[in-house]
Write an enzyme that holds these catalytic residues in place. Structure first.
Site: not given
Length: 524
Positions: A138, A283, A473
């Site tokens: 700081k 890719h 599926f």
């Protein structure tokens, strides 16, 4: 901001790397050194003068060292604004501290120890260290804060160049690094405590409400997926085990964004296999995968799947790269990256003939500790556990009149492992532990099937007699009809469609054996 001469320094570190040399050089330059606990003892044992912080504060270290630097004479020296707070500092006998060298208790290393208890972890939460780092950062207008031993040399060089001063620009850079250091530390602690609290809450989610991420930049990349995009590569701070992030690059051009993404897919796919295996990725999709008695044979068979796509691809092995395999690759094809757990010296010499080939060594392919994966969306992140799901022959369910023969079952499980790394909708043809054709990334599963067959025949491979894996599926029987059209003999798929009965009937009508896994492998 103005430059600050370094006259008084506070040294209190957990990481002692390079500390003695640095402290000795500070002393040689006339810098007064303050220190604490083990750091002070180490310095004095090496003949370096160090004043204990307790002498400055007039208060001893207490509570087994838990309280030592949290005192106005320390934090006043760190936070005091020269020219603004001089009077109050004189009134209370507070001397300025110009340089602070602090790094924090090794929390990550502590909690990684097998025997670490929760109490051990909590005891290793640093309090005084972060407070000093933050106070110094700081007040970087007047204080130089060093949290990384790699910065010691630069600080000394700047002091020599500028009559004992550290420039305002350097103090600002060091302050930014210091706040990054404490932010990373706080994130580690927060993650540990959050995980511990959720472990006691059986009804809780596996994912925290606030996600603290800990990544360190490894590379600035030339560009992203395209040349007009900027990019960098960050590695998880707590990553363990073999990964592209921890791999060593032995030779070749700088890795690109697409190289890294494709190499990760290739490595994660090949590490699944116990026998010698080769995966070729182009890719983001595997274009050839094979398992055989040696990686040379595995490479030959993976390459045969799709030599056209293998051009400019990424090749990964789960065994050390030998000279014969390296020679086969560099003589046969253009390759962007080769990834292996190790590289034989002779293989390295072979690869050196193609100096642009990127050669990555990962070390042993032990399981990674990475449980989750991230994906960015505009304005947010998606977080999920990694897809580590797999099935064995005893866990699949035969749903057709004909059960797969032993070789068919082996090929079905092989194709299912490959399918997991193919973009949805994914279809994989395989025979004798080798991919025959791969259809990836289509909106229709039937079209993926057609593409797999087309690519196989384009490369002189016959789909007839192969098995097929589907990542999800079949919603209609047309997928099984397409499989039969190309001579597929057995199918592995998750099952779960409303029309499973229709799909099973189609398989029976074509004499195709089919098994259900009960597990889906979407990859987007």
């Amino acid at each position: 901001m103005t430059n600050t001469p370094i006259r008084r320094a506070l040294l209190s570190v957990s990481n002692k790397e390079g500390l003695l040399e640095f402290a000795r050089e500070l002393q040689r330059r006339g810098v007064t050194i303050l220190s604490t606990g083990g750091t002070a003892r180490l310095l004095r044992a090496d003949g370096i003068e160090a004043t204990d912080v307790s002498e400055v504060t007039g208060f001893p270290e207490i509570m087994d060292g838990r309280v030592k630097t949290l005192h106005p004479k320390i934090h006043g020296g760190l936070l005091g604004r020269r020219g603004t707070d001089d009077a109050v500092m004189r009134e209370h006998g507070i001397e300025p501290i110009d340089l602070v060298v602090v790094n924090l208790y090794p929390f990550a290393a502590t909690v990684a120890e097998p025997g670490c208890t929760f109490a051990d972890a909590v005891e290793n939460i640093d309090i005084g260290g972060p407070a000093m780092v933050r106070a110094s950062a700081k007040n970087h207008d007047r204080v130089a804060i060093v949290v990384d031993p790699l910065d010691y040399g630069a600080v000394l060089a700047e002091m020599d160049r500028d009559q004992g001063e550290v420039s305002a620009e350097s103090r600002l850079r060091l302050a930014a690094k210091a706040f990054t250091h404490t932010a990373q530390y706080d994130a580690m602690v927060a993650s540990y405590l959050d995980h511990a609290s959720r472990a006691h809450d059986n009804g809780g989610t596996d994912f925290p409400d606030l996600l603290p991420l800990q990544f360190r930049k490894r590379l600035d990349l030339r560009y992203g997926e395209n040349p007009h995009q900027q990019a960098a590569f960050y590695v998880a701070s707590d990553a363990q085990g073999a990964s592209i992030g921890s791999a060593s690059q032995l030779q070749g051009k700088e890795l690109s964004f697409n190289n890294i993404a494709d190499a990760d897919t290739a490595l994660e796919c090949v590490r699944q296999f116990d026998a010698p295996a080769c995966v070729i990725v182009k890719h983001a999709n595997p274009c050839g995968v094979a398992v055989n008695a040696s990686i040379r044979e595995a490479y030959d068979r993976a390459y045969r799947t799709d030599p056209t796509s293998a051009f400019g691809g990424i090749i990964a092995f789960n065994r050390p790269l030998d000279a014969a395999t390296a020679a086969a690759i560099v003589e046969r094809q253009f390759v962007e990256v080769i990834v292996a757990p190790a590289v034989d010296p002779e293989a390295r010499d072979v690869c050196a003939r193609k100096e642009n080939v990127r050669l990555l060594v990962t070390g042993p392919l032990a399981p990674s500790n990475s449980r989750v994966e991230l994906r960015s969306v505009n304005g947010g992140l998606l977080l999920q556990t990694r897809d580590r799901g797999m099935v064995t022959d005893s866990e699949v369910r035969t749903v057709t009149r004909r059960a797969p023969a032993a070789q068919e079952m082996a090929d079905l499980l092989f194709a299912w492992q490959v399918c997991k790394y193919v973009k949805s909708n994914a279809i994989v043809f395989a025979k004798d532990s080798m991919t025959i054709g791969i259809g990836a990334g289509q909106m229709s599963r039937v079209y993926s099937t057609r593409i797999a067959a087309m690519k196989a025949r384009d490369e002189g491979l016959e789909p007839a007699g192969s098995v097929m894996a589907s990542d999800a599926f079949f919603p209609f029987r047309d997928g099984l009809d397409a499989a039969a059209e190309h001579g597929i003999t057995a199918v592995i798929q998750p099952g779960g469609s409303k029309r499973d009965a229709e799909v099973i009937a189609a398989a029976d009508a074509h004499g195709i054996a089919m098994v259900f896994t009960g597990m889906r492998h979407f990859r987007h």
